[in-house]
Design a protein around this motif. Structure first.
Motif, short mmCIF file in Angstrom:
data_model
loop_
_atom_site.label_atom_id
_atom_site.label_comp_id
_atom_site.label_asym_id
_atom_site.label_seq_id
_atom_site.Cartn_x
_atom_site.Cartn_y
_atom_site.Cartn_z
N PRO A 163 44.32 45.55 33.37
CA PRO A 163 44.02 45.33 31.78
C PRO A 163 42.93 43.47 32.08
N ALA A 164 43.98 42.62 32.32
CA ALA A 164 43.90 41.52 32.11
C ALA A 164 42.40 41.53 33.31
N TYR A 165 41.96 42.14 34.24
CA TYR A 165 41.31 42.06 35.71
C TYR A 165 40.37 42.56 35.11
N LYS A 166 40.13 43.99 34.10
CA LYS A 166 38.58 44.99 34.23
C LYS A 166 37.81 43.40 32.44
N LYS A 167 39.06 42.90 32.04
CA LYS A 167 38.17 42.16 30.74
C LYS A 167 37.94 40.57 31.74
N ALA A 168 38.33 39.76 33.29
CA ALA A 168 38.13 39.17 33.79
C ALA A 168 36.60 39.61 34.90
N LYS A 169 36.35 40.78 34.64
CA LYS A 169 35.53 40.95 35.41
C LYS A 169 34.08 41.67 34.73
N ALA A 170 34.41 41.92 33.02
CA ALA A 170 33.41 41.86 32.20
C ALA A 170 32.45 40.65 31.93
N PHE A 171 33.88 39.88 31.60
CA PHE A 171 33.61 38.17 31.47
C PHE A 171 32.61 37.86 32.54
N ALA A 172 33.48 37.55 33.90
CA ALA A 172 32.67 37.31 35.33
C ALA A 172 30.82 37.74 34.65
N ASP A 173 30.97 39.16 35.04
CA ASP A 173 29.54 40.02 34.32
C ASP A 173 28.72 39.52 33.45
N LEU A 174 28.78 39.71 32.74
CA LEU A 174 28.54 39.13 31.25
C LEU A 174 28.21 37.33 31.69
N LEU A 175 28.94 36.25 32.16
CA LEU A 175 28.35 35.18 32.24
C LEU A 175 27.29 35.12 34.06
N LYS A 176 26.94 36.21 34.57
CA LYS A 176 26.48 36.29 35.44
C LYS A 176 27.29 35.79 36.65
N ALA A 177 28.33 36.13 36.68
CA ALA A 177 29.22 35.16 38.04
C ALA A 177 29.85 35.75 39.02
N ASP A 178 29.94 35.61 39.66
CA ASP A 178 30.87 35.25 40.75
C ASP A 178 32.17 35.75 40.55
N LEU A 179 32.60 36.90 40.74
CA LEU A 179 34.10 37.10 40.52
C LEU A 179 34.55 37.07 41.96
N ASP A 180 36.05 35.34 42.10
CA ASP A 180 36.96 35.39 43.50
C ASP A 180 38.38 36.57 43.62
N LEU A 181 38.11 37.18 43.40
CA LEU A 181 39.68 37.80 43.03
C LEU A 181 40.84 37.18 44.66
N VAL A 182 41.97 36.40 44.28
CA VAL A 182 43.10 35.56 45.25
C VAL A 182 44.74 36.75 44.72
N TYR A 183 45.39 36.30 45.88
CA TYR A 183 47.19 36.46 45.46
C TYR A 183 47.29 35.51 45.82
N ILE A 184 48.34 35.00 45.24
CA ILE A 184 48.65 34.08 46.00
C ILE A 184 50.57 33.89 46.77
N ASN A 185 50.18 33.79 47.50
CA ASN A 185 51.38 33.82 48.52
C ASN A 185 52.58 32.61 48.37
N THR A 186 53.86 32.53 48.18
CA THR A 186 54.59 31.58 48.05
C THR A 186 55.52 31.49 49.33
N PRO A 187 56.31 31.12 49.65
CA PRO A 187 57.92 30.46 50.03
C PRO A 187 58.91 30.88 49.20
N GLY A 188 59.99 31.66 49.77
CA GLY A 188 61.61 32.10 48.93
C GLY A 188 61.36 33.21 48.60
N ASP A 189 61.49 33.43 47.20
CA ASP A 189 61.81 34.88 46.55
C ASP A 189 60.57 36.20 46.53
N ASN A 190 59.55 35.24 46.22
CA ASN A 190 58.48 35.91 46.33
C ASN A 190 58.17 36.20 46.86
N PHE A 191 58.71 35.45 48.12
CA PHE A 191 57.26 35.94 49.66
C PHE A 191 57.07 36.78 49.97
#
Length: 273
Positions: A163-191
């Protein structure tokens, strides 16, 4: 984007937010709902003990006069501005105001790296973000001719973030912006291994049924990763998901979301999951 709420407290930062809202309003034909919350609390308004009602009325009238004078800015010409005054500060009610007026966006001012102050102080900011069903755009600096060409959206790419992604996409489309999607990989338990990340991202792509390109960026923390990736890719704004009343999403546990808002040099937009 028909209606934009801008909480105002006469500070420099809230005027930065107002100018950004005006820039958006002129481009999209939006109405601005200028919201001012007085310092008066409910007890002062309803109780006459130790406080005379005529004094309350005087303070309200004084604040209303100052607010109306504040809204007489040359850059507001040609924009429909509706003032809304609440008699005491309850920032969790911003969403109720948004629902009542069917607003599409909240634009707020923030002080930056020295801590969130004024209208964006600590728990007040958290209440606005947690309760807001509409995106919240946080502005810290004066921006001439506000526009977003490159918009970075960072999330954990779990199904609950759709749902958050869809809202972000709609926001980017409205402003005619390029949407860059990123996953941040971190060391430790979340790696996560590359294979695990691609498995999660592919499942996400399958759920949204769109052809998406997701960057994987490695850093020592999610906050640093989001900020460094955005800077390295010349982003104009950052988007992050929020989990509503339950706090920030799993991807933004603890104060990470607030830290991103606080330390980002560019505007940040929060989207409700």
């Amino acid at each position: 984007m028909k209606k934009i709420i801008v909480p105002l407290d006469f500070s420099e930062q809230s005027e930065y937010a107002l100018k950004v809202a005006v820039s958006l309003a002129k481009k999209h034909g939006s109405e601005i709902l200028a919201l001012h919350m007085l310092e008066l609390n409910q007890a002062m308004i309803t109780s006459s003990e130790g406080f005379h009602p005529e004094q309350t009325v005087f303070l309200i009238k004084l604040a209303e006069k100052r607010f109306n004078e504040f809204l007489k800015k040359p850059y507001l010409e040609g924009v429909k501005v509706t003032p809304i005054i609440k008699h005491y500060k309850v920032f969790s009610e911003v969403n109720a105001i948004a629902e009542e007026h069917k607003a599409d966006l909240v634009v707020m001012g923030s002080h930056g790296t020295d801590g969130l102050e004024e209208i964006f102080i600590g728990s007040n900011a958290e209440k606005v973000v947690r309760n807001s069903e509409v995106p919240v755009l946080v502005i810290k600096n004066e921006i001439a001719n506000f526009s977003i060409n490159r918009f970075v959206f960072a999330c954990d790419f779990r199904e609950e973030s759709i749902p958050a992604y869809k809202k972000a996409k709609a926001f980017a489309d409205l402003l005619k912006a390029d949407l860059d999607l990123v996953y941040i990989n971190t060391p430790g338990d979340n790696f996560l291994s590359s294979a695990d990340i691609y498995k999660r991202v592919n499942a996400f792509i399958g759920k949204v049924n769109e052809a998406l390109q997701v960057e994987i960026y490695n850093d020592y923390s999610v906050e640093r990763g989001v900020l460094n990736y955005s800077e390295n890719n010349s982003a104009d704004a950052i988007g992050i998901p929020t989990h509503g009343r339950r706090g920030l999403s799993h991807f933004f546990m603890g104060s990470i979301g607030e830290d991103i808002v606080n330390h980002s040099k560019i505007p940040v937009v929060t989207f409700k999951i």
